[in-house]
Design a protein around this motif. Structure first.
Motif, PDB file in Angstrom:
ATOM      1  N   ASP A   4     -14.561   8.767  -3.398  1.00 47.74           N
ATOM      2  CA  ASP A   4     -14.633   7.410  -2.878  1.00 47.74           C
ATOM      3  C   ASP A   4     -15.963   6.763  -3.188  1.00 47.74           C
ATOM      4  O   ASP A   4     -16.050   5.558  -3.391  1.00 47.74           O
ATOM      5  CB  ASP A   4     -14.415   7.411  -1.359  1.00 47.74           C
ATOM      6  CG  ASP A   4     -12.949   7.646  -0.995  1.00 47.74           C
ATOM      7  OD1 ASP A   4     -12.132   7.735  -1.933  1.00 47.74           O
ATOM      8  OD2 ASP A   4     -12.643   7.738   0.198  1.00 47.74           O
ATOM      9  N   ASP A   5     -17.046   7.575  -3.186  1.00 47.77           N
ATOM     10  CA  ASP A   5     -18.369   7.015  -3.401  1.00 47.77           C
ATOM     11  C   ASP A   5     -18.543   6.506  -4.832  1.00 47.77           C
ATOM     12  O   ASP A   5     -19.498   5.793  -5.124  1.00 47.77           O
ATOM     13  CB  ASP A   5     -19.449   8.050  -3.068  1.00 47.77           C
ATOM     14  CG  ASP A   5     -19.290   9.350  -3.861  1.00 47.77           C
ATOM     15  OD1 ASP A   5     -18.216   9.554  -4.450  1.00 47.77           O
ATOM     16  OD2 ASP A   5     -20.252  10.137  -3.875  1.00 47.77           O
ATOM     17  N   PRO A   8     -16.162   1.118  -7.022  1.00 46.64           N
ATOM     18  CA  PRO A   8     -16.975  -0.092  -6.831  1.00 46.64           C
ATOM     19  C   PRO A   8     -16.922  -0.516  -5.363  1.00 46.64           C
ATOM     20  O   PRO A   8     -15.954  -0.237  -4.658  1.00 46.64           O
ATOM     21  CB  PRO A   8     -16.286  -1.119  -7.731  1.00 46.64           C
ATOM     22  CG  PRO A   8     -15.551  -0.308  -8.746  1.00 46.64           C
ATOM     23  CD  PRO A   8     -15.108   0.938  -8.037  1.00 46.64           C
ATOM     24  N   GLU A   9     -17.949  -1.211  -4.923  1.00 40.72           N
ATOM     25  CA  GLU A   9     -18.052  -1.537  -3.498  1.00 40.72           C
ATOM     26  C   GLU A   9     -16.844  -2.300  -2.947  1.00 40.72           C
ATOM     27  O   GLU A   9     -16.369  -1.963  -1.854  1.00 40.72           O
ATOM     28  CB  GLU A   9     -19.334  -2.338  -3.241  1.00 40.72           C
ATOM     29  CG  GLU A   9     -19.572  -2.603  -1.763  1.00 40.72           C
ATOM     30  CD  GLU A   9     -20.906  -3.267  -1.507  1.00 40.72           C
ATOM     31  OE1 GLU A   9     -21.164  -3.657  -0.346  1.00 40.72           O
ATOM     32  OE2 GLU A   9     -21.705  -3.393  -2.454  1.00 40.72           O
ATOM     33  N   ARG A  12     -14.063   0.131  -2.444  1.00 36.01           N
ATOM     34  CA  ARG A  12     -14.428   1.066  -1.375  1.00 36.01           C
ATOM     35  C   ARG A  12     -14.279   0.395  -0.006  1.00 36.01           C
ATOM     36  O   ARG A  12     -13.831   1.014   0.961  1.00 36.01           O
ATOM     37  CB  ARG A  12     -15.865   1.545  -1.589  1.00 36.01           C
ATOM     38  CG  ARG A  12     -16.268   2.716  -0.692  1.00 36.01           C
ATOM     39  CD  ARG A  12     -17.544   3.371  -1.174  1.00 36.01           C
ATOM     40  NE  ARG A  12     -18.690   2.482  -1.162  1.00 36.01           N
ATOM     41  CZ  ARG A  12     -19.313   2.041  -2.245  1.00 36.01           C
ATOM     42  NH1 ARG A  12     -18.885   2.372  -3.460  1.00 36.01           N
ATOM     43  NH2 ARG A  12     -20.363   1.246  -2.157  1.00 36.01           N
ATOM     44  N   THR A  13     -14.650  -0.887   0.073  1.00 34.75           N
ATOM     45  CA  THR A  13     -14.507  -1.640   1.323  1.00 34.75           C
ATOM     46  C   THR A  13     -13.037  -1.741   1.723  1.00 34.75           C
ATOM     47  O   THR A  13     -12.682  -1.550   2.893  1.00 34.75           O
ATOM     48  CB  THR A  13     -15.104  -3.048   1.171  1.00 34.75           C
ATOM     49  OG1 THR A  13     -16.505  -2.939   0.930  1.00 34.75           O
ATOM     50  CG2 THR A  13     -14.878  -3.878   2.441  1.00 34.75           C
ATOM     51  N   ARG A  16     -11.914   1.629   3.018  1.00 35.83           N
ATOM     52  CA  ARG A  16     -12.498   1.924   4.331  1.00 35.83           C
ATOM     53  C   ARG A  16     -11.794   1.141   5.436  1.00 35.83           C
ATOM     54  O   ARG A  16     -11.468   1.698   6.491  1.00 35.83           O
ATOM     55  CB  ARG A  16     -13.997   1.590   4.320  1.00 35.83           C
ATOM     56  CG  ARG A  16     -14.667   1.740   5.692  1.00 35.83           C
ATOM     57  CD  ARG A  16     -16.143   1.422   5.626  1.00 35.83           C
ATOM     58  NE  ARG A  16     -16.413   0.084   5.150  1.00 35.83           N
ATOM     59  CZ  ARG A  16     -16.329  -1.012   5.898  1.00 35.83           C
ATOM     60  NH1 ARG A  16     -15.940  -0.925   7.169  1.00 35.83           N
ATOM     61  NH2 ARG A  16     -16.621  -2.192   5.393  1.00 35.83           N
ATOM     62  N   THR A 162     -14.338  -9.902   0.624  1.00 40.87           N
ATOM     63  CA  THR A 162     -14.679  -8.479   0.582  1.00 40.87           C
ATOM     64  C   THR A 162     -15.323  -8.082  -0.745  1.00 40.87           C
ATOM     65  O   THR A 162     -15.424  -6.895  -1.058  1.00 40.87           O
ATOM     66  CB  THR A 162     -13.431  -7.601   0.849  1.00 40.87           C
ATOM     67  OG1 THR A 162     -12.343  -8.003   0.015  1.00 40.87           O
ATOM     68  CG2 THR A 162     -13.006  -7.712   2.302  1.00 40.87           C
ATOM     69  N   GLY A 163     -15.777  -9.066  -1.522  1.00 35.72           N
ATOM     70  CA  GLY A 163     -16.665  -8.788  -2.633  1.00 35.72           C
ATOM     71  C   GLY A 163     -16.076  -8.754  -4.022  1.00 35.72           C
ATOM     72  O   GLY A 163     -16.782  -8.463  -4.990  1.00 35.72           O
TER      73      GLY A 163
END
Length: 281
Positions: A4-5, A8-9, A12-13, A16, A162-163
């Motif tokens: 998961d890490d 990309p953010e 991942r958001t 989560r 959310t980016g």
């Protein structure tokens, strides 16, 4: 989940928030709730508070058609865990399918979730959010009403917030006559939606839409009982605010939370988006 890490953010958001909702048994406010509030806030709140499912407030015919459409969408699809879906979206050049997108509005402590009928990603970024509407009156196929854009626009705003890069994102509204499609026809509508989204996912950089202007999409493989319009998404210009009574997403959330009074019939009922934008540019 391992790996998961490396997502990309934004991806991942999404993962989560999906896990937070599942693990904490959270009932999010859905894009369809905000969509219905643009038709009639009081009715939308009543349906939301009933908690008894759409079969209690839709006519039997409409509910059965909607349930059939969901079955047609998923019957031939490959089901994968949401973790794998977001891994694939981040890694693949193109991805077309259906999965929920969500966000948490911390100021109001509410989770929003949208279920696009079909969504397409190009190089990990959203390209098309398509909403499907079945109409009982064939005359309603001639016009895409302004408030029918609310649901896909909310989903696009969730992705934006959310980016995700939404520079090349557009929303699509696909309308079809429900009486024209039995079980076999519902599969056809799913194929039409997938082909439309797939077409533009494969052409992620093609500029063809004018800002704030719905554009008809009528390829030769789409029949006359289906109407599709496309609309460019724009960061910083909220179409949602211009619909209904002019309330923002924040305002409508307050209505659903019981902090503001619900309103009735909006002033733009029966108008197209072009009509509305003449008075609310």
């Amino acid at each position: 989940m391992p790996g998961d890490d490396r997502l990309p953010e934004p991806h991942r958001t999404q993962l989560r928030l999906h896990q937070e909702i599942a693990e904490n048994d959270i009932e999010p406010l859905l894009a369809v709730h905000l969509h219905k509030a643009k038709f009639h806030q009081e009715k939308a709140v009543d349906e939301y508070q009933s908690r008894e499912g759409p079969e209690t407030f839709l006519s039997p015919g409409v509910y059965e058609q909607s349930a059939g459409m969901v079955a047609a969408r998923t019957e031939t699809a490959t089901s994968v865990p949401v973790e794998d879906a977001w891994q694939e979206i981040a890694a693949e050049e193109t991805w077309v399918g259906a999965l929920p997108v969500q966000m948490h509005r911390q100021a109001q402590d509410v989770y929003l979730r949208g279920f696009p009928f079909i969504i397409g990603f190009a190089n990990g970024q959203p390209r098309v959010v398509l909403n499907k509407i079945l109409v009982g009156n064939p005359g309603n196929l001639e016009r895409v009403y302004a408030n029918e854009w609310a649901r896909p626009w909310v989903i696009a705003e969730i992705l934006d917030a959310t980016g995700f890069n939404t520079e090349n994102l557009f929303v699509a509204t696909m309308k079809a006559e429900q009486d024209q499609y039995g079980d076999q026809g519902l599969h056809y509508l799913k194929e039409v939606a997938q082909r439309t989204v797939g077409t533009f996912v494969e052409q992620p950089e093609e500029p063809f839409l004018k800002p704030k202007t719905p554009t008809d999409w009528m390829p030769d493989w789409q029949d006359g009982h289906v109407r599709t319009q496309l609309l460019q998404y724009e960061t910083g210009w909220s179409l949602f605010d211009r619909l209904g009574h002019g309330d923002s997403i924040r305002d409508v959330i307050e209505v659903f939370c019981g902090n503001s009074a619900a309103k009735g019939v909006p002033p733009d009922r029966g108008q197209t988006l072009e009509d509305v934008l003449l008075t609310r540019p």
